[in-house]
Design an enzyme around this catalytic site. Structure first.
Site, PDB file in Angstrom:
ATOM      1  N   ASP A   6      -5.742  24.734  14.909  1.00 35.08           N
ATOM      2  CA  ASP A   6      -4.848  24.626  14.014  1.00 35.08           C
ATOM      3  C   ASP A   6      -3.743  25.538  13.809  1.00 35.08           C
ATOM      4  OD1 ASP A   6      -3.833  24.226  11.361  1.00 35.08           O
ATOM      5  OD2 ASP A   6      -5.587  25.449  10.366  1.00 35.08           O
ATOM      6  N   ALA A   7      -2.497  24.851  14.421  1.00 36.79           N
ATOM      7  CA  ALA A   7      -1.150  25.656  14.529  1.00 36.79           C
ATOM      8  C   ALA A   7      -0.721  25.375  13.108  1.00 36.79           C
ATOM      9  CB  ALA A   7      -0.440  25.183  15.499  1.00 36.79           C
ATOM     10  N   LYS A  13      -4.993  29.173  14.050  1.00 38.01           N
ATOM     11  CA  LYS A  13      -6.549  29.559  14.082  1.00 38.01           C
ATOM     12  C   LYS A  13      -7.106  28.528  15.299  1.00 38.01           C
ATOM     13  CE  LYS A  13      -6.986  30.379   8.889  1.00 38.01           C
ATOM     14  NZ  LYS A  13      -7.768  29.732   8.020  1.00 38.01           N
ATOM     15  N   ASP A 102      -2.293  18.615   9.589  1.00 37.50           N
ATOM     16  CA  ASP A 102      -3.110  19.524   8.875  1.00 37.50           C
ATOM     17  C   ASP A 102      -3.604  18.616   7.547  1.00 37.50           C
ATOM     18  OD1 ASP A 102      -0.435  19.338   7.530  1.00 37.50           O
ATOM     19  OD2 ASP A 102      -0.502  21.695   7.327  1.00 37.50           O
TER      20      ASP A 102
END
Length: 256
Positions: A6-7, A13, A102
Site C-alpha cells: 500500500d503506497a 505499508k 486505495d
C-alpha cells in the site's frame, strides 16, 4: 507467496500474505515515502521482498516516481486500478478508474469483511469519506468525498496566516470554545473533519433505511474516534490496514 503493498500519500505499508484467513499471522512493515530511495533499512527490505515474491499486489497513490523505485525483475506485478465492479461491489463513479486504488481496496475490504452498508472513513494525509450501500447480496459504492487531513489543514493555516504560526501538537485540550489561538486552530481543524462525517453518515442512513456501520481507518482514526459526537463515537469501528486487506481479497479471488 504474495506480497501486498500500500503506497500511500506519505507512507508505504507492506505485508506477506499467505491468505486472508491467515490475517492473524501477518507481519506489517512501513516506511516514509521520503525514505523509499534510501540505501539499506526498511527500503532495502521492501526491495528485496519484491524480488522474492511470487506475486506483488500494489495499490499506488504515491505516483509514478514511487513506481520507478521498484526493482526491474518483478515476477508478477499487479498494479490495482478501480474497476466498474469487483467481488460483487459496483463502482458508481462516472469514470470508475478515476477512483483512487486505495479507496477502492478499502471499500472492497469493508464489503468482504462486514457485508453491511457502511460509511468508510480513512483519515491520513487526506481524509476520504465513502458510502457503501449493501442490499442483500449486492453492494454499491455510491460515491464519496476527499478533503485535507488534520496536518494539512494545520499547515495551511500556518502558511496562510502569519499570526497563526503555532507548532502542531496532538495533545491540545478540547474545549467547546477555544480560549487561545493554538487551541482555536486545533478545534477548527478537528471540527472540519468530524462535521462532514456526521453529515454523510446521516445521509447514508436515510438511503440504507437502517443505521450503517461507521468504519474508521488511517493514521488519525483514533483521534477522530475521540472527537466524534458521542452517538457516532460509541458505534464507530476502527479497522487497521483496510487497503492491504482489500488487496488480499483481490489477490485471493483473482485468477492469474
Amino acid at each position: 507467496m504474495k506480497l501486498l503493498i500500500d503506497a500511500g500519500n506519505s507512507r508505504t505499508k507492506w505485508v506477506w500474505c499467505p491468505s486472508v484467513a491467515d490475517e492473524a499471522s501477518w507481519q506489517f512493515h512501513a516506511l516514509e515515502n521520503a525514505q523509499w530511495s534510501a540505501v539499506g533499512g526498511e527500503a532495502e527490505l521492501l526491495r528485496q521482498a519484491v524480488l522474492e515474491a511470487d506475486e506483488v499486489w500494489l495499490s499506488n497513490v504515491a505516483g509514478e516516481r514511487w513506481l520507478q523505485g521498484l526493482p526491474a525483475m518483478v515476477k508478477s506485478l499487479h498494479v490495482i486500478q478501480a474497476e466498474g465492479s469487483a467481488l460483487g461491489l459496483k463502482n458508481h463513479y462516472s469514470h470508475p478508474a478515476q477512483l483512487g486504488s486505495d479507496r477502492w481496496c478499502s471499500l472492497l475490504s469493508a464489503w468482504q469483511q462486514f457485508g453491511q452498508s457502511a460509511l468508510v472513513v480513512t483519515a491520513g494525509t487526506a481524509m476520504t469519506i465513502d458510502a457503501l450501500l449493501v442490499n442483500k447480496h449486492e453492494a454499491d459504492f455510491l460515491g464519496g468525498s476527499i478533503q485535507p487531513g488534520l496536518r494539512l489543514m494545520w499547515q495551511s493555516l500556518q502558511q496562510g496566516a502569519a499570526q497563526l504560526d503555532y507548532s502542531y501538537a496532538e495533545g491540545i485540550a478540547w474545549q467547546d470554545f477555544a480560549l487561545n489561538s493554538q487551541q482555536a486552530m486545533w478545534l477548527g481543524c478537528v471540527k472540519a473533519l468530524t462535521a462532514p462525517i456526521a453529515m454523510q453518515y446521516a445521509r447514508l442512513s436515510e438511503q440504507a433505511g437502517t443505521p450503517p456501520l461507521l468504519l474508521l481507518s488511517g493514521g488519525d482514526a483514533q483521534l477522530l474516534h475521540r472527537y466524534l459526537p458521542h452517538a457516532l463515537s460509541a458505534q464507530a469501528i476502527i479497522v487497521d490496514n483496510l487497503v492491504l486487506k482489500g488487496l488480499a481479497c483481490l489477490a485471493e479471488n483473482t485468477d492469474e
